[in-house]
Design a protein around this motif. Sequence first.
Motif, PDB file in Angstrom:
ATOM      1  N   HIS A 346     -52.923  18.094 -47.520  1.00 38.10           N
ATOM      2  CA  HIS A 346     -51.471  18.171 -47.321  1.00 38.10           C
ATOM      3  C   HIS A 346     -51.012  19.626 -47.315  1.00 38.10           C
ATOM      4  O   HIS A 346     -50.156  20.027 -46.498  1.00 38.10           O
ATOM      5  N   LEU A 347     -51.572  20.423 -48.219  1.00 44.82           N
ATOM      6  CA  LEU A 347     -51.215  21.842 -48.278  1.00 44.82           C
ATOM      7  C   LEU A 347     -51.584  22.535 -46.966  1.00 44.82           C
ATOM      8  O   LEU A 347     -50.799  23.315 -46.420  1.00 44.82           O
ATOM      9  N   ARG A 348     -52.765  22.249 -46.461  1.00 44.93           N
ATOM     10  CA  ARG A 348     -53.214  22.841 -45.195  1.00 44.93           C
ATOM     11  C   ARG A 348     -52.246  22.482 -44.063  1.00 44.93           C
ATOM     12  O   ARG A 348     -51.840  23.343 -43.279  1.00 44.93           O
ATOM     13  N   GLU A 349     -51.880  21.227 -43.972  1.00 46.66           N
ATOM     14  CA  GLU A 349     -50.977  20.789 -42.904  1.00 46.66           C
ATOM     15  C   GLU A 349     -49.644  21.514 -42.984  1.00 46.66           C
ATOM     16  O   GLU A 349     -49.074  21.920 -41.961  1.00 46.66           O
ATOM     17  N   ARG A 350     -49.141  21.679 -44.189  1.00 45.90           N
ATOM     18  CA  ARG A 350     -47.856  22.342 -44.359  1.00 45.90           C
ATOM     19  C   ARG A 350     -47.934  23.825 -43.997  1.00 45.90           C
ATOM     20  O   ARG A 350     -46.998  24.385 -43.417  1.00 45.90           O
ATOM     21  N   VAL A 351     -49.046  24.463 -44.347  1.00 44.76           N
ATOM     22  CA  VAL A 351     -49.213  25.876 -43.998  1.00 44.76           C
ATOM     23  C   VAL A 351     -49.245  26.044 -42.483  1.00 44.76           C
ATOM     24  O   VAL A 351     -48.582  26.931 -41.922  1.00 44.76           O
ATOM     25  N   LEU A 352     -50.006  25.207 -41.804  1.00 41.76           N
ATOM     26  CA  LEU A 352     -50.127  25.319 -40.351  1.00 41.76           C
ATOM     27  C   LEU A 352     -48.811  25.035 -39.646  1.00 41.76           C
ATOM     28  O   LEU A 352     -48.606  25.476 -38.497  1.00 41.76           O
ATOM     29  N   ASN A 353     -47.918  24.309 -40.295  1.00 45.83           N
ATOM     30  CA  ASN A 353     -46.626  23.974 -39.702  1.00 45.83           C
ATOM     31  C   ASN A 353     -45.504  24.918 -40.132  1.00 45.83           C
ATOM     32  O   ASN A 353     -44.341  24.692 -39.787  1.00 45.83           O
ATOM     33  N   MET A 354     -45.853  25.965 -40.890  1.00 42.65           N
ATOM     34  CA  MET A 354     -44.829  26.924 -41.300  1.00 42.65           C
ATOM     35  C   MET A 354     -44.228  27.604 -40.066  1.00 42.65           C
ATOM     36  O   MET A 354     -44.967  28.156 -39.247  1.00 42.65           O
ATOM     37  N   PRO A 355     -42.918  27.598 -39.924  1.00 43.19           N
ATOM     38  CA  PRO A 355     -42.323  28.278 -38.766  1.00 43.19           C
ATOM     39  C   PRO A 355     -42.364  29.791 -38.932  1.00 43.19           C
ATOM     40  O   PRO A 355     -42.205  30.314 -40.035  1.00 43.19           O
ATOM     41  N   ASN A 356     -42.600  30.479 -37.836  1.00 41.06           N
ATOM     42  CA  ASN A 356     -42.541  31.931 -37.868  1.00 41.06           C
ATOM     43  C   ASN A 356     -41.084  32.371 -37.926  1.00 41.06           C
ATOM     44  O   ASN A 356     -40.243  31.850 -37.176  1.00 41.06           O
ATOM     45  N   PRO A 357     -40.730  33.292 -38.788  1.00 40.79           N
ATOM     46  CA  PRO A 357     -39.334  33.715 -38.891  1.00 40.79           C
ATOM     47  C   PRO A 357     -38.911  34.531 -37.676  1.00 40.79           C
ATOM     48  O   PRO A 357     -39.736  35.185 -37.029  1.00 40.79           O
TER      49      PRO A 357
END
Length: 393
Positions: A346-357
Amino acid sequence: MAKGDPGVTARGKRATSRSKRPLADQPSSEPVQLLTPEGERIDSVVGQDGVEYRVDFTDDEYRGLYRDLVLVRKLDAEATALQRQGELGLWASLLGQEAAQVGSGRALRPQDMAFPTYREHGVLYCRGIDPIMPLGLFRGVDQGGWDPNEFKFNMYTIVIGAQTLHATGYAMGVTMDGRTGGEDGEAVIAYFGDGATSQGDVNEAFVWAGVFNAPLVFFCQNNQYAISEPLERQTRIPLYQRAAGFGFPGIRVDGNDVLASYAVTRQALDNARLGQGPSLIEAYTYRMGAHTTSDDPTRYRIASEVESWQAKDPIARMRAFLTRQQIADETFFAEVDEQAKRESVHLRERVLNMPNPEPVSMFDHVYPHGSAELDVQREQFSRYLESFEGSAH
């Protein structure tokens, strides 16, 4: 971990029945240890400071500590993997130091304030902060992200040793605000490594904390190496003995023993909140991996040294204890492993989906009420970005 508040020196039937070694009647020069590498439970021990240390957890609390250790290690391993795959710019692993961080982190009371370095992922987890928060920092999409006041956990500090001065100033403020002197008082803890003890900031913090009797625990995770410099290049005496020169007590604890790390830290924090001033804890542990993912530890330490510390693994000894005392079975261990796997995925998925500012967002939080000069800079930078629109790039 269960929400109980087991006392450091509580004498319970459970602790007595599990005692395998007699209580020492004299302070020991050895690190405080309540759980051997083989998983043998020690009833109580007298530390170098003459204090008797012991814990009396429930079975649920013992299992909770094991769960913490496993989850923290798995999440840390996932972050390391993400960096190796180019998803993080850098990562400082806590591998091998889980017991020192979970034990001390769980010893904090809700009102206590913590000042970390950049490696205290286990303490962060124990303070209830979403594990993704530091990953935003190391991915380069934000500056850390959590509210220090909400979680009583300051932002990660990259500058070596600087957080000890921040913690000292905060602790002096706690005293000036009258928030010490009782069991509900506030205490402060500052984390740093063995290499940081050679920094001027740390020694200055020792001076000020001692002189002003600050309610502060200095928690040094001695993982044996300041990047590539071994401990013998840092000091000629054990680190905990340095405290005496600054006028406050020091103690060494087995940093791979989660029970002892809890007991020693809880005692030190309670002393601080009662107005007894600062202290230094040296958690004697080992950094099993690289200093950061930009480091190659094979260039400065030998494999046999690493293997000798693997035999002292904090998770293995806790599991051996739970098995030996029939507190947990294979079903429990499998469930914990499965939970750790789920949370890491779950942590991996969330990191990969972090939007670029958006690039211009770096101007948003420089000043709380804005700045005319900053507005000019924002406009200039916006025009610069617009100059690339429609180009071949």
